[in-house]
Design an enzyme around this catalytic site. Structure first.
Site, PDB file in Angstrom:
ATOM      1  CB  CYS A   7      -0.910   0.030   1.220  1.00  0.00           C
ATOM      2  SG  CYS A   7      -2.390  -0.984   1.100  1.00  0.00           S
ATOM      3  CG  ASP A  30      10.645  -9.075  -5.827  1.00  0.00           C
ATOM      4  OD1 ASP A  30       9.527  -9.600  -5.680  1.00  0.00           O
ATOM      5  OD2 ASP A  30      11.573  -9.191  -4.994  1.00  0.00           O
ATOM      6  CG  HIS A  46      -4.825  -4.106   1.494  1.00  0.00           C
ATOM      7  ND1 HIS A  46      -3.475  -4.302   1.639  1.00  0.00           N
ATOM      8  CD2 HIS A  46      -5.423  -5.180   2.049  1.00  0.00           C
ATOM      9  CE1 HIS A  46      -3.272  -5.439   2.273  1.00  0.00           C
ATOM     10  NE2 HIS A  46      -4.436  -5.990   2.535  1.00  0.00           N
ATOM     11  N   GLY A  91       3.191 -19.933  -0.022  1.00  0.00           N
ATOM     12  CA  GLY A  91       4.291 -19.139   0.520  1.00  0.00           C
ATOM     13  C   GLY A  91       4.128 -17.652   0.316  1.00  0.00           C
ATOM     14  CB  THR A  93       6.228 -13.373   2.181  1.00  0.00           C
ATOM     15  OG1 THR A  93       6.592 -12.723   0.960  1.00  0.00           O
ATOM     16  CG2 THR A  93       6.811 -14.776   2.204  1.00  0.00           C
ATOM     17  CG  HIS A  96      -1.124  -4.947  -1.380  1.00  0.00           C
ATOM     18  ND1 HIS A  96      -1.505  -3.703  -0.904  1.00  0.00           N
ATOM     19  CD2 HIS A  96      -1.268  -4.894  -2.736  1.00  0.00           C
ATOM     20  CE1 HIS A  96      -1.868  -2.935  -1.932  1.00  0.00           C
ATOM     21  NE2 HIS A  96      -1.735  -3.640  -3.055  1.00  0.00           N
ATOM     22  CG  HIS A  98       2.478  -9.592  -4.701  1.00  0.00           C
ATOM     23  ND1 HIS A  98       1.934  -9.780  -3.444  1.00  0.00           N
ATOM     24  CD2 HIS A  98       3.428 -10.549  -4.845  1.00  0.00           C
ATOM     25  CE1 HIS A  98       2.530 -10.798  -2.843  1.00  0.00           C
ATOM     26  NE2 HIS A  98       3.445 -11.304  -3.681  1.00  0.00           N
ATOM     27  CG  HIS A 100       5.951 -12.687  -8.146  1.00  0.00           C
ATOM     28  ND1 HIS A 100       7.057 -12.330  -7.418  1.00  0.00           N
ATOM     29  CD2 HIS A 100       5.013 -13.074  -7.229  1.00  0.00           C
ATOM     30  CE1 HIS A 100       6.821 -12.502  -6.121  1.00  0.00           C
ATOM     31  NE2 HIS A 100       5.590 -12.952  -5.981  1.00  0.00           N
TER      32      HIS A 100
HETATM   33  P1  5GP Z   1       5.297 -13.478  -2.298  1.00  0.00           P
HETATM   34  O1  5GP Z   1       4.422 -12.860  -1.235  1.00  0.00           O
HETATM   35  O2  5GP Z   1       4.572 -13.714  -3.567  1.00  0.00           O
HETATM   36  O3  5GP Z   1       6.001 -14.715  -1.828  1.00  0.00           O
HETATM   37  O4  5GP Z   1       6.470 -12.478  -2.637  1.00  0.00           O
HETATM   38  C1  5GP Z   1       6.609 -11.179  -2.123  1.00  0.00           C
HETATM   39  C2  5GP Z   1       7.682 -10.500  -2.930  1.00  0.00           C
HETATM   40  O5  5GP Z   1       7.759  -9.153  -2.520  1.00  0.00           O
HETATM   41  C3  5GP Z   1       9.070 -11.111  -2.774  1.00  0.00           C
HETATM   42  O6  5GP Z   1       9.562 -11.486  -4.060  1.00  0.00           O
HETATM   43  C4  5GP Z   1       9.894  -9.982  -2.141  1.00  0.00           C
HETATM   44  O7  5GP Z   1      11.209  -9.941  -2.630  1.00  0.00           O
HETATM   45  C5  5GP Z   1       9.099  -8.753  -2.513  1.00  0.00           C
HETATM   46  N1  5GP Z   1       9.177  -7.673  -1.552  1.00  0.00           N
HETATM   47  C6  5GP Z   1       8.921  -7.751  -0.209  1.00  0.00           C
HETATM   48  N2  5GP Z   1       9.039  -6.554   0.375  1.00  0.00           N
HETATM   49  C7  5GP Z   1       9.377  -5.680  -0.613  1.00  0.00           C
HETATM   50  C8  5GP Z   1       9.642  -4.274  -0.619  1.00  0.00           C
HETATM   51  O8  5GP Z   1       9.602  -3.593   0.402  1.00  0.00           O
HETATM   52  N3  5GP Z   1       9.961  -3.715  -1.821  1.00  0.00           N
HETATM   53  C9  5GP Z   1      10.024  -4.454  -2.969  1.00  0.00           C
HETATM   54  N4  5GP Z   1      10.347  -3.798  -4.094  1.00  0.00           N
HETATM   55  N5  5GP Z   1       9.768  -5.772  -3.007  1.00  0.00           N
HETATM   56  C10 5GP Z   1       9.454  -6.385  -1.836  1.00  0.00           C
HETATM   57 ZN    ZN Z   2      -1.858  -3.196   1.041  1.00  0.00          ZN
END
Ligand code: 5GP
Ligand code: ZN
Length: 112
Positions: A7, A30, A46, A91, A93, A96, A98, A100
């Site tokens: 957000c 990322d 969100h 997985g 993490t 919100h 997103h 990839h």
């Molecule tokens: P997932 O939730 O699909 O596993 O991946 C979350 C992705 O967000 C990860 O690839 C991680 O590297 C990326 N990520 C987490 N926090 C940040 C951030 O603060 N800035 C950016 N640019 N990417 C983030």
């Molecule tokens: Zn959010």
């Protein structure tokens, strides 16, 4: 969501270089890239994930943003992956929504 990192990034509370942006979505690199091109496409509103009642126009804007990202990064013709990790077993993490966008290499040769 005041404590949500995406957000804050999507709404410019944390300075970020945007790969693409419009009224509904933002796309940015990322911070831990898993491929030569690794961009995240997120809605500005969100939603926890893709099954969190995301409006159709937001999903359409995200799909359009993927196209813009692929063009901007020069991977539209070579190909790329779009992945939405959803929930604990996947997985996820950051809770919100997103997508990839991963590209710039062949599967198994730099592209997971
Ligand atoms: P997932 O939730 O699909 O596993 O991946 C979350 C992705 O967000 C990860 O690839 C991680 O590297 C990326 N990520 C987490 N926090 C940040 C951030 O603060 N800035 C950016 N640019 N990417 C983030
Ligand atoms: Zn959010």
């Amino acid at each position: 969501m005041s404590d949500c990192i995406f957000c804050k990034i999507a709404n410019h509370e944390i300075p970020t270089t945007m790969v693409y942006e419009d009224d509904l979505v933002a796309a940015f690199a990322d911070m831990n890239p898993q491929a030569p091109v690794h961009v995240l496409v997120v809605p500005k509103q969100h939603y926890a994930n893709i099954v969190d009642g995301v409006p159709a126009n937001t999903l359409a804007a995200m799909a359009s943003a993927v196209d813009e990202v692929a063009k901007a990064k020069g991977i539209r013709e070579s190909g790329f992956r779009v992945i939405a990790n959803t929930g604990d077993d996947a997985g996820q993490t950051v809770h919100h929504l997103h997508w990839h966008v991963l590209g710039g290499a062949k599967m198994g040769e730099g592209l997971l």
